[in-house]
Design a protein around this motif. Structure first.
Motif, mmCIF file in Angstrom:
data_model
loop_
_atom_site.group_PDB
_atom_site.id
_atom_site.type_symbol
_atom_site.label_atom_id
_atom_site.label_comp_id
_atom_site.label_asym_id
_atom_site.label_seq_id
_atom_site.Cartn_x
_atom_site.Cartn_y
_atom_site.Cartn_z
ATOM 1 N N LYS A 1 -5.910 -8.520 3.123
ATOM 2 C CA LYS A 1 -6.142 -8.742 1.712
ATOM 3 C C LYS A 1 -4.869 -9.281 1.060
ATOM 4 C CE LYS A 1 -9.083 -4.610 1.611
ATOM 5 N NZ LYS A 1 -9.295 -3.285 0.969
ATOM 6 N N PRO A 2 -4.987 -9.981 -0.052
ATOM 7 C CA PRO A 2 -3.771 -10.460 -0.734
ATOM 8 C C PRO A 2 -2.790 -9.330 -1.052
ATOM 9 C CG PRO A 2 -5.682 -11.575 -1.613
ATOM 10 C CD PRO A 2 -6.201 -10.529 -0.671
ATOM 11 N N GLU A 3 -3.285 -8.146 -1.321
ATOM 12 C CA GLU A 3 -2.389 -7.033 -1.638
ATOM 13 C C GLU A 3 -1.642 -6.505 -0.410
ATOM 14 O OE1 GLU A 3 -5.639 -7.314 -2.413
ATOM 15 O OE2 GLU A 3 -6.673 -5.365 -2.279
ATOM 16 N N ASP A 4 -1.951 -7.012 0.772
ATOM 17 C CA ASP A 4 -1.172 -6.674 1.957
ATOM 18 C C ASP A 4 0.089 -7.527 2.072
ATOM 19 O OD1 ASP A 4 -4.283 -6.341 3.705
ATOM 20 O OD2 ASP A 4 -2.990 -4.702 2.992
ATOM 21 N N THR A 5 0.241 -8.491 1.198
ATOM 22 C CA THR A 5 1.427 -9.346 1.208
ATOM 23 C C THR A 5 2.674 -8.500 0.999
ATOM 24 O OG1 THR A 5 0.255 -11.309 0.428
ATOM 25 C CG2 THR A 5 2.624 -11.203 -0.001
ATOM 26 N N ALA A 6 3.627 -8.626 1.916
ATOM 27 C CA ALA A 6 4.840 -7.804 1.856
ATOM 28 C C ALA A 6 5.758 -8.208 3.005
ATOM 29 C CB ALA A 6 4.486 -6.324 1.985
ATOM 30 N N VAL A 7 6.973 -7.704 2.937
ATOM 31 C CA VAL A 7 7.852 -7.714 4.108
ATOM 32 C C VAL A 7 7.561 -6.431 4.884
ATOM 33 C CG1 VAL A 7 10.214 -7.739 4.965
ATOM 34 C CG2 VAL A 7 9.610 -9.051 2.905
ATOM 35 N N TYR A 8 7.269 -6.577 6.157
ATOM 36 C CA TYR A 8 6.917 -5.444 7.009
ATOM 37 C C TYR A 8 8.106 -5.077 7.886
ATOM 38 C CZ TYR A 8 2.042 -5.598 5.639
ATOM 39 O OH TYR A 8 0.874 -5.537 4.914
ATOM 40 N N TYR A 9 8.404 -3.778 7.902
ATOM 41 C CA TYR A 9 9.527 -3.255 8.663
ATOM 42 C C TYR A 9 9.040 -2.239 9.696
ATOM 43 C CZ TYR A 9 12.277 -4.940 4.657
ATOM 44 O OH TYR A 9 12.860 -5.705 3.677
ATOM 45 N N CYS A 10 9.635 -2.267 10.870
ATOM 46 C CA CYS A 10 9.410 -1.156 11.789
ATOM 47 C C CYS A 10 10.625 -0.239 11.756
ATOM 48 C CB CYS A 10 9.098 -1.627 13.198
ATOM 49 S SG CYS A 10 10.473 -2.313 14.117
ATOM 50 N N GLY B 1 14.332 -2.216 11.451
ATOM 51 C CA GLY B 1 14.443 -3.633 11.747
ATOM 52 C C GLY B 1 14.765 -4.431 10.496
ATOM 53 N N GLN B 2 14.867 -5.741 10.656
ATOM 54 C CA GLN B 2 15.242 -6.609 9.547
ATOM 55 C C GLN B 2 14.034 -7.042 8.716
ATOM 56 O OE1 GLN B 2 14.643 -7.693 12.549
ATOM 57 N NE2 GLN B 2 13.403 -9.522 12.212
ATOM 58 N N GLY B 3 12.848 -6.830 9.230
ATOM 59 C CA GLY B 3 11.633 -7.151 8.489
ATOM 60 C C GLY B 3 11.048 -8.498 8.856
ATOM 61 N N THR B 4 9.738 -8.614 8.670
ATOM 62 C CA THR B 4 9.040 -9.880 8.876
ATOM 63 C C THR B 4 8.058 -10.074 7.725
ATOM 64 O OG1 THR B 4 7.772 -11.205 10.467
ATOM 65 C CG2 THR B 4 7.228 -8.868 10.359
ATOM 66 N N GLN B 5 8.001 -11.288 7.202
ATOM 67 C CA GLN B 5 7.182 -11.566 6.024
ATOM 68 C C GLN B 5 5.728 -11.795 6.421
ATOM 69 O OE1 GLN B 5 8.088 -11.878 2.545
ATOM 70 N NE2 GLN B 5 5.837 -11.925 2.349
ATOM 71 N N VAL B 6 4.836 -11.123 5.706
ATOM 72 C CA VAL B 6 3.396 -11.361 5.828
ATOM 73 C C VAL B 6 2.879 -11.797 4.465
ATOM 74 C CG1 VAL B 6 1.141 -10.286 6.211
ATOM 75 C CG2 VAL B 6 3.076 -9.724 7.711
ATOM 76 N N THR B 7 2.235 -12.941 4.431
ATOM 77 C CA THR B 7 1.668 -13.457 3.186
ATOM 78 C C THR B 7 0.184 -13.716 3.394
ATOM 79 O OG1 THR B 7 3.778 -14.501 2.607
ATOM 80 C CG2 THR B 7 1.822 -15.246 1.423
ATOM 81 N N VAL B 8 -0.628 -13.113 2.529
ATOM 82 C CA VAL B 8 -2.079 -13.262 2.609
ATOM 83 C C VAL B 8 -2.540 -14.027 1.377
ATOM 84 C CG1 VAL B 8 -4.283 -12.095 2.884
ATOM 85 C CG2 VAL B 8 -2.200 -11.076 3.843
ATOM 86 N N SER B 9 -3.125 -15.191 1.603
ATOM 87 C CA SER B 9 -3.585 -16.018 0.489
ATOM 88 C C SER B 9 -5.051 -15.715 0.181
ATOM 89 C CB SER B 9 -3.420 -17.493 0.824
ATOM 90 O OG SER B 9 -4.226 -17.833 1.941
ATOM 91 N N SER B 10 -5.388 -15.850 -1.081
ATOM 92 C CA SER B 10 -6.772 -15.556 -1.505
ATOM 93 C C SER B 10 -7.655 -16.781 -1.420
ATOM 94 C CB SER B 10 -6.766 -15.017 -2.935
ATOM 95 O OG SER B 10 -6.167 -15.950 -3.792
#
Length: 124
Positions: free
Chosen positions: A87-96, A115-124
């Motif tokens: 979902k668009p609201e899942d857009t975030a930088v994800y860290y383990c 970790g340093q993080g990885t970007q996840v972007t969900v478009s509507s």
């Protein structure tokens, strides 16, 4: 000391899927609980999922329950986050993150390594 490197982030349309990976260095990975957190734009970091050292217990935030799955492969020193029905609201930088005490907590301060993080972007 443990080093964590996330990968697998990217841009995806709503309803799509991504699988994040987190590769860990160190011989004691199999003893750590592992967690995934995320930080949406302009918001605080929040818990997503956690898994005990042997995979016996998994814990999820209500917002991702039923859509995300955390797993680990101790032979590969890797933890995964399979994300479906994004979902668009899942857009975030994800860290383990790794917890030396193996608690599998949802609390940010229970984790010792990040970790340093990885970007996840969900478009509507």
């Amino acid at each position: 000391q443990v080093q964590l490197v996330e990968s697998g982030g990217g841009l995806v349309q709503a309803g799509g899927s991504l699988r994040l990976s987190c590769a860990a260095s160190g011989r004691t990975f199999s003893r750590y609980a592992m967690g995934w957190f995320r930080q949406p734009p302009g918001k605080e970091r929040e818990f997503v999922a956690a898994i005990m050292w042997n995979g016996s217990m998994r814990n999820y935030a209500d917002s991702v329950q039923g859509r995300f799955t955390i797993s680990r492969d101790n032979a590969k020193n890797t933890v995964y986050l399979q994300m479906n029905s994004l979902k668009p609201e899942d857009t975030a930088v994800y860290y383990c993150a790794a917890d030396e005490l193996g608690r599998g907590s949802s609390r940010f301060n229970a984790y010792d390594y990040w970790g340093q993080g990885t970007q996840v972007t969900v478009s509507s």
